[in-house]
Write a protein that holds these residues in place. Structure first.
Motif, PDB file in Angstrom:
ATOM      1  N   TRP A   1       9.137   3.448   4.119  1.00 48.11           N
ATOM      2  CA  TRP A   1       8.619   2.494   5.104  1.00 48.11           C
ATOM      3  C   TRP A   1       8.903   3.005   6.509  1.00 48.11           C
ATOM      4  O   TRP A   1       8.062   3.039   7.394  1.00 48.11           O
ATOM      5  N   TRP A   2      10.130   3.440   6.670  1.00 54.75           N
ATOM      6  CA  TRP A   2      10.586   3.890   7.987  1.00 54.75           C
ATOM      7  C   TRP A   2       9.905   5.204   8.371  1.00 54.75           C
ATOM      8  O   TRP A   2       9.521   5.408   9.516  1.00 54.75           O
ATOM      9  N   LEU A   3       9.723   6.082   7.355  1.00 54.15           N
ATOM     10  CA  LEU A   3       9.173   7.412   7.657  1.00 54.15           C
ATOM     11  C   LEU A   3       7.661   7.391   7.814  1.00 54.15           C
ATOM     12  O   LEU A   3       7.116   7.984   8.732  1.00 54.15           O
ATOM     13  N   VAL A   4       6.966   6.677   6.890  1.00 54.01           N
ATOM     14  CA  VAL A   4       5.507   6.758   6.879  1.00 54.01           C
ATOM     15  C   VAL A   4       4.863   5.422   7.244  1.00 54.01           C
ATOM     16  O   VAL A   4       3.918   5.374   8.032  1.00 54.01           O
ATOM     17  N   GLY A   5       5.359   4.365   6.694  1.00 53.65           N
ATOM     18  CA  GLY A   5       4.747   3.074   6.988  1.00 53.65           C
ATOM     19  C   GLY A   5       4.762   2.173   5.786  1.00 53.65           C
ATOM     20  O   GLY A   5       5.071   2.596   4.665  1.00 53.65           O
ATOM     21  N   LYS A   6       4.431   0.917   6.013  1.00 53.74           N
ATOM     22  CA  LYS A   6       4.558  -0.085   4.959  1.00 53.74           C
ATOM     23  C   LYS A   6       3.620   0.187   3.778  1.00 53.74           C
ATOM     24  O   LYS A   6       3.995   0.073   2.613  1.00 53.74           O
ATOM     25  N   GLU A   7       2.391   0.581   4.127  1.00 53.98           N
ATOM     26  CA  GLU A   7       1.398   0.765   3.074  1.00 53.98           C
ATOM     27  C   GLU A   7       1.789   1.897   2.129  1.00 53.98           C
ATOM     28  O   GLU A   7       1.730   1.755   0.907  1.00 53.98           O
ATOM     29  N   ALA A   8       2.215   2.995   2.735  1.00 51.32           N
ATOM     30  CA  ALA A   8       2.634   4.154   1.934  1.00 51.32           C
ATOM     31  C   ALA A   8       3.816   3.766   1.052  1.00 51.32           C
ATOM     32  O   ALA A   8       3.876   4.136  -0.127  1.00 51.32           O
ATOM     33  N   SER A   9       4.723   3.015   1.606  1.00 49.67           N
ATOM     34  CA  SER A   9       5.900   2.593   0.862  1.00 49.67           C
ATOM     35  C   SER A   9       5.484   1.802  -0.376  1.00 49.67           C
ATOM     36  O   SER A   9       5.977   2.037  -1.472  1.00 49.67           O
ATOM     37  N   GLU A  10       4.528   0.871  -0.182  1.00 57.05           N
ATOM     38  CA  GLU A  10       4.098   0.070  -1.326  1.00 57.05           C
ATOM     39  C   GLU A  10       3.370   0.912  -2.357  1.00 57.05           C
ATOM     40  O   GLU A  10       3.500   0.688  -3.555  1.00 57.05           O
ATOM     41  N   ASN A  11       2.607   1.879  -1.868  1.00 53.48           N
ATOM     42  CA  ASN A  11       1.900   2.756  -2.799  1.00 53.48           C
ATOM     43  C   ASN A  11       2.852   3.572  -3.651  1.00 53.48           C
ATOM     44  O   ASN A  11       2.605   3.785  -4.834  1.00 53.48           O
ATOM     45  N   ILE A  12       3.912   4.034  -3.018  1.00 55.33           N
ATOM     46  CA  ILE A  12       4.869   4.842  -3.776  1.00 55.33           C
ATOM     47  C   ILE A  12       5.656   3.970  -4.739  1.00 55.33           C
ATOM     48  O   ILE A  12       5.867   4.339  -5.904  1.00 55.33           O
ATOM     49  N   MET A  13       6.042   2.803  -4.279  1.00 56.66           N
ATOM     50  CA  MET A  13       6.830   1.897  -5.118  1.00 56.66           C
ATOM     51  C   MET A  13       6.125   1.597  -6.443  1.00 56.66           C
ATOM     52  O   MET A  13       6.776   1.436  -7.475  1.00 56.66           O
ATOM     53  N   ARG A  14       4.821   1.534  -6.395  1.00 56.46           N
ATOM     54  CA  ARG A  14       4.045   1.225  -7.606  1.00 56.46           C
ATOM     55  C   ARG A  14       4.325   2.207  -8.740  1.00 56.46           C
ATOM     56  O   ARG A  14       4.154   1.882  -9.908  1.00 56.46           O
ATOM     57  N   PHE A  15       4.730   3.412  -8.355  1.00 58.68           N
ATOM     58  CA  PHE A  15       4.900   4.449  -9.376  1.00 58.68           C
ATOM     59  C   PHE A  15       6.337   4.608  -9.860  1.00 58.68           C
ATOM     60  O   PHE A  15       6.600   5.363 -10.762  1.00 58.68           O
ATOM     61  N   LEU A  16       7.261   3.907  -9.229  1.00 53.11           N
ATOM     62  CA  LEU A  16       8.660   4.047  -9.650  1.00 53.11           C
ATOM     63  C   LEU A  16       8.918   3.217 -10.908  1.00 53.11           C
ATOM     64  O   LEU A  16       8.316   2.171 -11.094  1.00 53.11           O
ATOM     65  N   PRO A  17       9.828   3.698 -11.767  1.00 50.91           N
ATOM     66  CA  PRO A  17       9.954   3.063 -13.087  1.00 50.91           C
ATOM     67  C   PRO A  17      10.234   1.560 -13.042  1.00 50.91           C
ATOM     68  O   PRO A  17       9.485   0.780 -13.620  1.00 50.91           O
ATOM     69  N   LEU A  18      11.314   1.146 -12.384  1.00 50.66           N
ATOM     70  CA  LEU A  18      11.670  -0.273 -12.466  1.00 50.66           C
ATOM     71  C   LEU A  18      10.663  -1.148 -11.743  1.00 50.66           C
ATOM     72  O   LEU A  18      10.315  -2.232 -12.197  1.00 50.66           O
TER      73      LEU A  18
END
Lengths: 347, 277
Positions: free
Chosen positions: B198-215
């Motif tokens: 979120w801090w490095l790229v932005g909120k949208e990117a953060s949410e996109n990446i989170m979608r792929f994390l296991p938990l």
């Protein structure tokens, strides 16, 4: 190589392809010749063959280029001081330690290792069972894993004398009982070979005796046994063949009796020592002759019994005051082989 | 296959603690039915949860699977200790010596996880069906059996989560530490990675990446159903907000969790294969 350096572009590729084809042919012919070899195998049934096995833990080589084979019906001992690679070797052949290089095959390589292990009974170091389960439940589980029926459980429990404790939890067992349960579990499938790693380690004399009795009973039924130990008298009492390891290297493998001085030696005493020594030196049966503190030790080159020697010397006019025929003990041989100075024992 | 399940069953069922935990897990799921009994009776205001439409088909599938999946953490203890105990009792070594291959060993654990997920899903299905038939306003067959994808999502979610627990058990070898690692991983995913990106790229990117994390991908499978509830909706409407949330189960989400399951099981096997015991 020179041709390869001179060649460019397309030629290089062609050379590489030719090399690959040649290599493939070579391996194919190798494997077919190996197949022939297996077909024409001698009648001796091989249980385990180990070829150039090596295991490294970082820089330390626990097992170095070890090869041996185990044939049906014999009792083998793996001897070696602590840290000589006995347990590592057994770990590798039992599928729990990965070898660095080399290979091994069970029963002529016809089955996969884990299927072969179903026909093997093995106890490594301490007995491992589920502590919250009773003896009976643990044995039933082993039956399921080995894919054999449960009808042998009672028989094997009786063999190791644990019938009354069959419904007691494993965690309440003494070490001796745990070890005996482990033997019962190893015997559940009536194995082709029984592998024991230091089976009497940490037991009291009574426990040691019980375990040895069981091993003897099993051996007398014709089961092949592989026994790793650093207790020499244990191996000497039970084994017919021996493999000696030191720092992961094989020092000797063969029959126990071949390893012991071939024909033994005589210890002799008499009044006229010099006459005796000259006489023995001229006798065809004797090799090296030592003289120490008035005791003559004469090593035999060929078989000669004490009675014949006594009679021969008496006829030559020498009367003995001391006559003993001995064989070198396994311990003496073992220490010589592993290069440990024997003098320590004499002090 | 049946043999492998039997082996695992003997190990689990003879363990008093394990047996107790398994039974209590299913008992806790059963306790969901108690929601029906919640009744407020404060003078003029009479509030009965069961009458508020929470048990209406097909909403009940969403609500019940969501509540039941919250209990999975409880069952994680069983799964993690089932794996870690094999190490601490050294029975893993003995199993291998007795003739179980490493592949069979992992397979027996995975089959157990699979069966538990299946039983748990069936259990939730039957429980919800009974509750729904008792309290639902609609009982037409077509309505009852709509939105069943929540059950599939629940099943996939359980398998994914339990596979993660299995992997942690193999990796850490101690049940307590493995559970600690699970919590640590959850914190890492939700705080470290989420806010770092979120801090490095932005909120949208953060949410996109989170979608792929296991938990996170597992929790995304079944979204919270509370805001979907009619009473809550009308309350929000009164405040003047309009909520447009997507509650559906997406195939891509199932695929992500499915892939994680595969990865965790394969990693467990690879780790076991590489290790000297």
């Amino acid at each position: 190589m020179i041709i390869f350096k001179e060649a460019h572009g397309r030629k290089k590729i062609i050379i590489i392809i030719i090399i690959i084809i040649l290599y493939c042919n070579k391996t194919r012919s190798y494997s077919s010749s190996r197949h022939e070899e297996l077909k024409n195998k001698p009648i001796l049934e091989s249980i385990l063959t180990v070829n150039n096995l090596t295991k490294k833990f970082g820089f330390l080589a626990a097992v170095k280029d070890l090869s041996f084979s185990i044939e049906k019906g014999n009792v083998y001992g793996i001897l070696g001081p602590n840290g000589s690679g006995k347990s590592t070797t057994l770990g590798i052949i039992l599928n729990v330690v990965n070898q660095t290089s080399g290979d091994f095959s069970w029963f002529g390589g016809t089955t996969s290792t884990h299927n072969a292990l179903k026909k093997v009974g093995a106890i490594i170091e301490r007995p491992n069972f589920y502590p919250y389960m009773t003896a009976l439940q643990n044995l039933k589980l082993v039956c399921k894993i080995k894919d054999v029926g449960q009808d042998k459980i009672e028989e094997k429990l009786a063999l190791v004398g644990l019938q009354e404790r069959r419904n007691t939890k494993f965690s309440t067992f003494s070490l001796g009982m745990k070890q005996r349960l482990a033997i019962a579990s190893a015997l559940l499938n009536d194995p082709e070979i029984l592998i024991l790693d230091e089976p009497t380690n940490g037991l009291d004399p009574q426990g040691i005796h019980q375990i040895r009795e069981i091993i003897k009973k099993v051996a007398s039924s014709g089961t092949t046994i592989l026994l790793a130990s650093h207790l020499l008298d244990e191996v000497e009492k039970v084994c017919s063949h021996v493999i000696i390891l030191r720092k992961g290297e094989k020092l000797y493998s063969g029959k126990v009796e071949d390893m012991l001085a071939t024909h033994g030696f005589f210890e002799l005493k008499t009044a006229d020592l010099n006459a005796l020594v000259t006489l023995l030196n001229n006798h065809a049966s004797f090799g090296k002759i030592n003289q120490e503190n008035g005791l003559i030790t004469a090593f035999l080159k060929e078989e000669l019994d004490a009675l014949t020697l006594n009679q021969y010397l008496f006829e030559k006019g020498i009367v003995l005051s001391h006559l003993v025929k001995r064989k070198e003990s396994l311990e003496e041989q073992f220490l010589t082989l592993t290069n440990t100075p024997t003098t320590i024992n004499k002090i | 296959m049946f043999r492998l399940l039997q082996i695992e069953f003997i190990k689990l069922w003879n363990n008093t603690a394990g047996k107790l935990l398994i039974i209590s897990y299913f008992a806790l799921i059963l306790c969901m039915a108690l929601i029906a009994a919640i009744k407020f009776d404060i003078g003029p205001i009479e509030f009965h949860v069961a009458d508020q439409g929470v048990f209406n088909f097909p909403y009940i599938w969403h609500l019940n699977t969501w509540i039941a999946s919250g209990l999975k953490l409880f069952f994680a203890i069983v799964i993690v200790s089932m794996m870690a105990n094999e190490y601490s009792h050294k029975t893993l070594k003995q199993n291998l010596i007795d003739g179980l291959s490493k592949k069979e060993f992992i397979a027996s654990k995975f089959l157990t996880v699979f069966s538990f997920s299946l039983i748990s899903t069936l259990f939730v299905f039957i429980l919800s069906l009974v509750l729904g038939l008792c309290y639902s306003d609609f009982t037409e067959i077509s309505i009852i059996f709509s939105d069943l994808e929540y059950l599939l999502a629940y099943f996939v979610k359980l398998i994914g989560f339990f596979s993660f627990c299995l992997f942690l058990g193999v990796l850490v070898k101690r049940s307590a530490f493995a559970l600690g690692f699970l919590i640590l991983w959850f914190i890492m995913e939700n705080i470290a990675i989420r806010f770092l990106v979120w801090w490095l790229v932005g909120k949208e990117a953060s949410e996109n990446i989170m979608r792929f994390l296991p938990l996170e991908s597992m929790s995304n499978l079944i979204k919270e159903p509370i805001s979907r509830f009619k009473a809550v909706k009308s309350m929000v409407a009164q405040v003047g907000e309009v909520m447009n949330k997507d509650y559906a189960v997406h195939f891509s989400e199932l695929l992500i969790v499915g892939s994680w399951t595969g990865i965790f099981i394969y990693l467990s096997y690879a780790l076991l294969k590489r290790r000297d015991l």
